[in-house]
Design a protein around this motif. Structure first.
Motif, PDB file in Angstrom:
ATOM      1  N   LEU A  24       0.837  -1.208   0.000  1.00 17.41           N
ATOM      2  CA  LEU A  24       0.000   0.000   0.000  1.00 17.41           C
ATOM      3  C   LEU A  24       0.869   1.254   0.000  1.00 17.41           C
ATOM      4  O   LEU A  24       0.567   2.234  -0.687  1.00 17.41           O
ATOM      5  CB  LEU A  24      -0.947   0.000   1.200  1.00 17.41           C
ATOM      6  CG  LEU A  24      -2.099  -1.015   1.147  1.00 17.41           C
ATOM      7  CD1 LEU A  24      -2.836  -1.064   2.484  1.00 17.41           C
ATOM      8  CD2 LEU A  24      -3.086  -0.679   0.030  1.00 17.41           C
ATOM      9  N   LEU A  73       2.111   1.800  -3.451  1.00 16.86           N
ATOM     10  CA  LEU A  73       1.037   2.364  -4.284  1.00 16.86           C
ATOM     11  C   LEU A  73       0.905   3.870  -4.031  1.00 16.86           C
ATOM     12  O   LEU A  73       0.813   4.678  -4.969  1.00 16.86           O
ATOM     13  CB  LEU A  73      -0.269   1.640  -3.937  1.00 16.86           C
ATOM     14  CG  LEU A  73      -1.484   1.799  -4.833  1.00 16.86           C
ATOM     15  CD1 LEU A  73      -1.184   1.382  -6.262  1.00 16.86           C
ATOM     16  CD2 LEU A  73      -2.656   0.964  -4.284  1.00 16.86           C
ATOM     17  N   ALA A  74       0.927   4.253  -2.758  1.00 13.25           N
ATOM     18  CA  ALA A  74       0.816   5.674  -2.411  1.00 13.25           C
ATOM     19  C   ALA A  74       1.972   6.472  -3.006  1.00 13.25           C
ATOM     20  O   ALA A  74       1.784   7.581  -3.516  1.00 13.25           O
ATOM     21  CB  ALA A  74       0.789   5.833  -0.891  1.00 13.25           C
ATOM     22  N   GLU A 114       3.507   5.808  -5.679  1.00 17.11           N
ATOM     23  CA  GLU A 114       3.318   5.960  -7.123  1.00 17.11           C
ATOM     24  C   GLU A 114       2.374   7.124  -7.435  1.00 17.11           C
ATOM     25  O   GLU A 114       2.494   7.774  -8.464  1.00 17.11           O
ATOM     26  CB  GLU A 114       2.741   4.670  -7.726  1.00 17.11           C
ATOM     27  CG  GLU A 114       3.777   3.558  -7.857  1.00 17.11           C
ATOM     28  CD  GLU A 114       3.138   2.245  -8.282  1.00 17.11           C
ATOM     29  OE1 GLU A 114       2.098   2.268  -8.970  1.00 17.11           O
ATOM     30  OE2 GLU A 114       3.670   1.180  -7.893  1.00 17.11           O
ATOM     31  N   ILE A 115       1.452   7.378  -6.534  1.00 15.91           N
ATOM     32  CA  ILE A 115       0.515   8.502  -6.723  1.00 15.91           C
ATOM     33  C   ILE A 115       1.208   9.812  -6.389  1.00 15.91           C
ATOM     34  O   ILE A 115       1.047  10.806  -7.092  1.00 15.91           O
ATOM     35  CB  ILE A 115      -0.718   8.334  -5.789  1.00 15.91           C
ATOM     36  CG1 ILE A 115      -1.641   7.228  -6.270  1.00 15.91           C
ATOM     37  CG2 ILE A 115      -1.476   9.648  -5.634  1.00 15.91           C
ATOM     38  CD1 ILE A 115      -2.589   7.618  -7.395  1.00 15.91           C
TER      39      ILE A 115
END
Lengths: 396, 396
Positions: A50, A53-54, A56-57
């Motif tokens: 997670l 993923l964060a 990547e944002i």
């Protein structure tokens, strides 16, 4: 009502089969007439994924939204574990931080638990035999999600055990606390009893079995923690107030990748030093082995930090030193810290001299001591020799 | 305060790049001085994957725990979208069902929205330009998570638009509502205006753009829904009270894999029929094209169900018919249902005769009509011929 709190770490619920195994283990406890409050971490590498993923944002994910994201990890595992328990006909319900009322401070990513809705939890324990509660997470009074920082599920477990005045069992891959990391030294002995203070020194020195904040809470509320392996019945380690076995040295630990930071030529004023360390601490850096020496009415300060934290450290340190034009900073990398810990040092004399005798052939860069710990900093190439010599000297 | 509700489906937030694109699209609306309430579904196949995980734990996952699991999907997407918006300097906050106060009935896996904490949402809209709210989920008064069933995020969006008396924009892969599925018939025309009733018939007939419960809510509160593509600026379709363009037939739809169920030899008592359909509906089966014929003082009933629902259907139907020893059930598989829908049928005469004329060469197994719809059941081999003929006849 006999209540026990059990905590299962991420590797204990890493897949479907392990979750089912854990459900059976909990059911055994229910069969012994216990009400079980289970604290669960996120499955396996979920939290890491997670965070990835964060990242990547956003290079720097908004802290409040990061916690909104991360708290899903534990919610997934409590729901699955509760499904598995339901299938075993155990009366159970899963609860997230909203439902269990885990109130924390508003420090996103690193919050501290303040209270639980204990009334609600006790009422639910009248109906259900097992409550499966998300570890690592809380909510603020305003209803925002928070997380407790790495290893926070241990703290969740101990805090709720304290609130319920229950015993706390921490299950993980580790079958207990050892005198030294058994992966490095297979002959290391398992410790049956260890005191909170010893455990605190050990965890701050990198022992991964228990998070140090959890031990602090256990100490404050005098909660016995039992650490054992999820997947075996081998006896584990009890973390307690008094060490009945009372060895002089309970354990040893090693931290590699240490950088020695030296600041020379500061004015002779200890308030300045306090101020500098305060600024560094506010930025979240962990410094250790602080030594301060006065030379020619100037203060020279040495301390260690972990190499991985170096990236932004220099910038913040320079900011903290901006008024002191004459001061100079040097960094030396690639050191290792070796520490021995034991409550017995408080009473037993001669521990320091045995420590130095064991390391007499090794050049020590720094030495610091506390009431129950001696640490030294040395070059990596001497690490193996030093640990072997200390393990022998203190019969670990 | 000009408020608009925007809903983005799972495929619109399926990966990091799409989430960033959606964040920019929302920012454009903020630049036009709107306050935006964004409803988001779970990313891509997240919900399917979570259901798969639950099925690995348990053949029949506990419904309450399944919702506890599934609600994490939307929490992940709102957190990530809110991070992306923060990086664009949009003042935003994400909210889950607890935080937005989305209260529903206690029907796990298929709950209905009852109310929002509108006071809190309005207060937050004074501070933030965008609120990113989890679709598909709610909580009960007792604080248990619920989900709204498939397509529930549409309903979340329309319901909050109704509560805020705002316009509702539904963004997805589809650039609007077409006279017929453009994947099957590339010449299908995009409909600019469609009424709630037409849309309801179209969605219950399998049009995937809008969930029918969402349309029901929109109709009840007279909320205009605008359906358009997330990734293009092409004009979409407005779902409204009156169809100003008022064509006789607005659209056509096809459902394959229909099974015709026939029950013969029931006593001549319509209360019995009601009772049977009530029992079937309670088990969650969707039946359509119900025809009842009286032959020799016995009732014969025919209706259609979707083939995939057959698995348990026979068992439940036999239970419902247990008192009627003389009755017989037959199943015939492999049919397709073709329907034309249009509000104009209410006033325009001769639609049925045009319908039958277009299909004069095709044997029709069943025909049912409503005020704004004509449906027929036919063998699959005639499907292509039938749709082409109807598309031509009604200029779709």
């Amino acid at each position: 009502m006999d209540i026990v709190v059990q905590k299962y770490g991420g590797s204990s619920v890493a897949d479907v089969e392990k979750i089912k195994y854990v459900a059976n283990k909990i059911k055994n406890k229910v069969n012994k007439k216990y009400k079980v409050v289970v604290i669960v971490s996120a499955m396996g590498k979920t939290t890491d994924n997670l965070i990835k993923l964060a990242k990547e944002i956003s290079e720097k994910p908004h802290p409040r939204e990061l916690d909104m994201l991360l708290t899903t990890g534990e919610q997934i595992s409590v729901a699955l574990l509760s499904m598995a328990l339901n299938d075993l006909n155990v009366k159970t319900k899963s609860l997230n931080a909203f439902q269990a009322g885990i109130f924390t401070t508003g420090d996103f990513n690193n919050a501290r638990i303040q209270k639980f809705k204990i009334g609600k939890i006790l009422k639910l324990l009248d109906i259900y035999d097992v409550l499966v509660i998300t570890g690592f997470q809380g909510i603020t009074e305003e209803g925002d999600y928070t997380t407790l920082g790495r290893g926070g599920s241990d703290t969740s477990a101990v805090a709720i055990a304290a609130a319920l005045d229950a015993k706390c069992e921490i299950y993980s891959d580790f079958s207990g606390i050892f005198t030294f990391d058994p992966k490095i030294y297979p002959n290391a002995k398992k410790i049956k009893y260890i005191t909170y203070d010893e455990m605190l020194e050990m965890s701050s020195l990198g022992a991964k079995v228990l998070h140090s904040r959890a031990v602090e809470v256990a100490k404050k509320y005098n909660i016995t923690i039992y650490c054992a392996s999820t997947f075996s019945d081998e006896e584990g380690t009890y973390v307690v107030t008094d060490n009945i076995e009372n060895p002089v040295v309970t354990g040893m630990s090693v931290m590699e990748n240490q950088t020695q930071v030296t600041i020379t030529n500061l004015p002779f004023n200890h308030a300045i030093i306090y101020n500098i360390f305060d600024k560094i601490a506010q930025k979240g850096f962990n410094v250790d082995m602080i030594s301060i020496i006065n030379i020619n009415n100037k203060l020279n300060v040495s301390f260690t930090i972990i190499e991985e934290e170096m990236e932004h450290f220099d910038k913040y340190l320079k900011e903290a030193l901006v008024e002191f034009n004459d001061s100079q900073i040097t960094y030396e990398h690639g050191y290792a810290k070796v520490s021995v810990v034991g409550i017995g040092m408080k009473t037993e004399k001669g521990v320091a001299s045995r420590f130095f005798k064991a390391l007499e052939d090794i050049p020590l860069r720094m030495v610091t001591t506390s009431e129950i710990k001696i640490s030294c900093l040395l070059e990596k190439k001497y690490l193996d020799k030093a640990t072997k010599s200390l393990l022998k000297e203190f019969e670990l």
